[in-house]
Design a protein around this motif. Structure first.
Motif, mmCIF file in Angstrom:
data_model
loop_
_atom_site.group_PDB
_atom_site.id
_atom_site.type_symbol
_atom_site.label_atom_id
_atom_site.label_comp_id
_atom_site.label_asym_id
_atom_site.label_seq_id
_atom_site.Cartn_x
_atom_site.Cartn_y
_atom_site.Cartn_z
ATOM 1 N N ALA A 152 0.850 -1.115 -0.074
ATOM 2 C CA ALA A 152 -0.136 -0.133 0.037
ATOM 3 C C ALA A 152 0.896 1.280 0.119
ATOM 4 O O ALA A 152 0.732 2.073 -1.041
ATOM 5 N N THR A 161 -1.831 0.169 -9.165
ATOM 6 C CA THR A 161 -3.417 0.007 -9.016
ATOM 7 C C THR A 161 -4.132 -0.684 -10.123
ATOM 8 O O THR A 161 -5.395 -0.275 -10.290
ATOM 9 N N LEU A 171 -6.860 3.385 -2.712
ATOM 10 C CA LEU A 171 -5.556 3.432 -2.415
ATOM 11 C C LEU A 171 -5.283 5.049 -1.487
ATOM 12 O O LEU A 171 -4.617 4.830 -0.185
#
Length: 261
Positions: A152, A161, A171
């Motif tokens: 992340a 992503t 995110l």
């Protein structure tokens, strides 16, 4: 996705081992000193980042995939030198990942190892099931706090992503609400690093991260124009991730896969 493994023992486990990708090897660890020797050869690098009166912590690096593996132990637990055999470890993964594991966790859950614990924080966006693990908040827990952010939040970056249910909107929201709200001196330990960085802080990333310091629309534009190649080992890694790196052999025996992302 992180894989956590409380080391198996006939007594309450005092050590916690996890690696940041889905492949784990079957090893026997009779003592902490053996950890140091074996992982130097298995992982290719070994570093001591933080020792305190409460927590023993090791950060290990696998060169081929630039993957970090972390070892945590409760120094205050009376059984800290003793571990059992790694084949009976317990795997832990986010329930939202829809993967198979011994224990499925959700946001707000706590994972105890000895008298210490990790908080589970949902941080989807790189994938639907991404979570971050943060050391506990309390007078009897290590300071400064530590955040294991997986893919992340990377050091001066973030995970892509564009596959596995990724979302730049999600995110951005995850990092700003679940990681950037932690104390600024919280240490950030990601799943990977490709430039030789080992650790950052929440405060540093809030100031210097070239993607996540931008507004959301700019961040979205950045992520949509990365033009990254298809990940190596993706076709092998994703099925392995769904079963925490284990595969059924003849429908009876589970053995670890070899390789790395």
């Amino acid at each position: 996705m992180l894989r956590f493994h409380p080391l198996c023992s006939p007594l309450p486990p005092s050590m916690f081992f996890f690696r940041s990708n889905s492949y784990a090897k079957t090893l026997d660890f009779p003592s902490l000193s053996f950890y140091k020797t074996r992982f130097r050869s298995e992982m290719g690098a070994y570093s001591t980042i933080s020792d305190s009166s409460k927590l023993l912590f090791r950060q290990l690096f696998e060169k081929e995939s630039s993957t970090y593996t972390y070892l945590l132990a409760d120094l205050g637990h009376p059984e800290k030198p003793a571990v059992g055999r790694l084949p009976c470890v317990k795997s832990i993964i986010s329930k939202a990942s829809t993967s198979k594991a011994d224990l499925l966790v959700e946001a707000g859950d706590k994972i105890y190892f000895g008298n210490l614990f990790l908080e589970v924080r949902a941080t989807p966006g790189h994938t639907l099931g991404c979570v971050s693990y943060v050391t506990g908040d309390g007078p009897d827990q290590p300071r400064p706090r530590m955040a294991f952010t997986g893919d992340a939040l990377l050091i001066r970056g973030c995970g892509r992503t564009d596959f596995q249910g990724g979302s730049s909107h999600q995110l951005y929201k995850s990092v700003h609400s679940q990681i950037f709200t932690l104390p600024k001196d919280t240490l950030v330990y990601p799943a990977h690093d490709y430039k030789g960085f080992t650790v950052s802080t929440v405060g540093e990333e809030m100031l210097y991260n070239p993607r996540l310091t931008k507004d959301e629309e700019t961040f979205k534009t950045i992520m949509e124009n990365l033009n990254l190649p298809y990940p190596k080992m993706m076709d092998a890694a994703v099925p392995a991730n769904m079963v925490c790196g284990l595969q059924d052999v003849a429908g009876k025996v589970k053995e670890p896969l070899s390789g790395s992302l």
